[in-house]
Design a protein around this motif. Sequence first.
Motif, PDB file in Angstrom:
ATOM      1  N   ALA A  73      13.567 108.490  39.441  1.00 32.10           N
ATOM      2  CA  ALA A  73      13.187 110.293  39.639  1.00 32.10           C
ATOM      3  C   ALA A  73      12.808 110.791  38.384  1.00 32.10           C
ATOM      4  CB  ALA A  73      14.349 110.983  40.211  1.00 32.10           C
ATOM      5  N   LEU A  74      13.493 110.495  37.079  1.00 31.91           N
ATOM      6  CA  LEU A  74      12.814 111.047  36.079  1.00 31.91           C
ATOM      7  C   LEU A  74      11.793 110.552  35.597  1.00 31.91           C
ATOM      8  CD1 LEU A  74      16.230 111.101  33.575  1.00 31.91           C
ATOM      9  CD2 LEU A  74      15.191 113.024  34.417  1.00 31.91           C
ATOM     10  N   LEU A  75      11.285 109.370  35.726  1.00 32.44           N
ATOM     11  CA  LEU A  75      10.050 108.947  35.413  1.00 32.44           C
ATOM     12  C   LEU A  75       8.973 109.671  36.457  1.00 32.44           C
ATOM     13  CD1 LEU A  75       8.111 106.844  34.014  1.00 32.44           C
ATOM     14  CD2 LEU A  75       8.601 105.125  35.662  1.00 32.44           C
ATOM     15  N   ALA A  76       9.426 109.933  37.740  1.00 33.75           N
ATOM     16  CA  ALA A  76       8.309 110.349  38.652  1.00 33.75           C
ATOM     17  C   ALA A  76       8.160 111.891  38.220  1.00 33.75           C
ATOM     18  CB  ALA A  76       8.773 110.370  39.936  1.00 33.75           C
ATOM     19  N   LEU A  77       9.029 112.474  37.767  1.00 32.45           N
ATOM     20  CA  LEU A  77       9.020 113.890  37.453  1.00 32.45           C
ATOM     21  C   LEU A  77       8.083 114.029  35.978  1.00 32.45           C
ATOM     22  CD1 LEU A  77       9.887 117.111  37.457  1.00 32.45           C
ATOM     23  CD2 LEU A  77      11.837 116.381  36.150  1.00 32.45           C
ATOM     24  N   LEU A  78       8.505 113.084  34.891  1.00 32.34           N
ATOM     25  CA  LEU A  78       7.596 113.037  33.761  1.00 32.34           C
ATOM     26  C   LEU A  78       6.025 112.830  34.233  1.00 32.34           C
ATOM     27  CD1 LEU A  78       7.363 113.020  30.744  1.00 32.34           C
ATOM     28  CD2 LEU A  78       7.868 110.639  30.704  1.00 32.34           C
ATOM     29  N   LEU A  79       6.109 111.951  35.204  1.00 37.85           N
ATOM     30  CA  LEU A  79       4.216 111.663  35.314  1.00 37.85           C
ATOM     31  C   LEU A  79       3.758 112.732  36.063  1.00 37.85           C
ATOM     32  CD1 LEU A  79       2.069 109.403  36.177  1.00 37.85           C
ATOM     33  CD2 LEU A  79       3.051 108.974  38.240  1.00 37.85           C
ATOM     34  N   VAL A  80       4.646 113.595  36.865  1.00 38.02           N
ATOM     35  CA  VAL A  80       4.004 114.987  37.462  1.00 38.02           C
ATOM     36  C   VAL A  80       3.774 115.707  36.409  1.00 38.02           C
ATOM     37  CG1 VAL A  80       4.861 116.417  39.128  1.00 38.02           C
ATOM     38  CG2 VAL A  80       4.939 114.265  39.714  1.00 38.02           C
ATOM     39  N   LEU A  81       4.798 116.153  35.637  1.00 48.27           N
ATOM     40  CA  LEU A  81       4.416 117.148  34.473  1.00 48.27           C
ATOM     41  C   LEU A  81       3.309 116.828  33.541  1.00 48.27           C
ATOM     42  CD1 LEU A  81       8.405 117.359  33.227  1.00 48.27           C
ATOM     43  CD2 LEU A  81       6.984 119.062  34.494  1.00 48.27           C
ATOM     44  N   VAL A  82       3.075 115.552  33.204  1.00 51.71           N
ATOM     45  CA  VAL A  82       1.878 115.261  32.416  1.00 51.71           C
ATOM     46  C   VAL A  82       0.667 115.520  33.342  1.00 51.71           C
ATOM     47  CG1 VAL A  82       0.639 113.437  31.386  1.00 51.71           C
ATOM     48  CG2 VAL A  82       2.977 113.498  31.077  1.00 51.71           C
ATOM     49  N   ILE A  83       0.556 115.016  34.560  1.00 49.79           N
ATOM     50  CA  ILE A  83      -0.693 115.491  35.201  1.00 49.79           C
ATOM     51  C   ILE A  83      -0.972 116.739  35.555  1.00 49.79           C
ATOM     52  CG2 ILE A  83      -1.654 115.014  37.473  1.00 49.79           C
ATOM     53  CD1 ILE A  83      -0.160 112.117  37.550  1.00 49.79           C
ATOM     54  N   THR A  84       0.190 117.592  35.709  1.00 47.26           N
ATOM     55  CA  THR A  84       0.178 118.896  36.263  1.00 47.26           C
ATOM     56  C   THR A  84      -0.227 119.762  35.026  1.00 47.26           C
ATOM     57  OG1 THR A  84       1.730 118.635  37.871  1.00 47.26           O
ATOM     58  CG2 THR A  84       1.306 120.852  37.092  1.00 47.26           C
TER      59      THR A  84
END
Length: 328
Positions: A73-84
């Motif tokens: 979940a943390l990796l998914a959130l990090l990915l979303v934060l970077v893309i956004t």
Amino acid sequence: MLAEILHTLPQVLIDGLALGAIYAIVALGYTMVYGILELINFAHGEIFMTGAFIGTAILITLTGLGWIAVMPALLALLLVLVITSVLTGFIGMGIERIAYRPLRKAPKLITLITAIGVSFLLQDLVRFITEVKRGNYILTGPSMFTDRVEVKTSSVLSVFNDASFKESFIIVFVVAAIMMITLDFFINKTKWGTAMRAVAQDRDTSALMGVNVNKVIGLVFFLGSALGGATGVLFAIQYGTIDPYIGFILGLKAFTAAVLGGIGNIRGAMFGGILLGVLEMFASANLTLMTNGVFGAEYKDVFAFAILILVLLFKPEGIFGKVVMEKV
């Protein structure tokens, strides 16, 4: 009455820090643009809202593809934060290039009206796209970090009640702190940060000294919008439900936080955001008690703007702001 206020204090502090961290990062976008252009970018609240929708849409897509179940979940959130962050950063740069740069020498009122127009445009655009794709403009993201953590504050002091928070509180506060510290380091310790401070002090002289003013201003909009977009994702994670109008009132409160700390002052915006969040949660929890039922928790917004009025009356430059003498 004091005993009842103390009972709720731990929970007020936890909720206030989560909300205040969001206010603080959004306030940074306001204060950075004002420091460079002396422009109140009222479209910044809608950048925050756009980031919330982009991040939530990505999370829903990842969930639909089954990636969330496989990916931590943390990796998914990090990915979303970077893309956004990258997407909203470029949106902010585009707004500056198309809407603000041609009006840079126009009267401030014209630029202000343009900013308000851009905010309405983003609101309606996001609402239209969401309704076309989902059939409803109110969006609920996938459940992440929803487990609650209990804090036994009553065992420390009996006057306190126990408090609790979702795991997302830790994520929001830690990520917000990292973003604020990184931005402060970037502004004060890097070459581009020095260029930004130089342009903020004197744009024309900076240009004569070889600073590319347009690039610096574009970078300011990119950074402010990237931080705002990432904060929108954190907001969606913390509070779950978003709509195209969340940026309006939250943007006004973040602007209040920037003024409270000292508009144009980076650390002042951070402090003002945290302070405003804690004060707002305090009002939400205790306003009914303090006014004997005359005002309820729904008046917490009035409480926040009453603070702004008091600051403007007694210290218009803000807590960390400096009085600037106008040269004649």
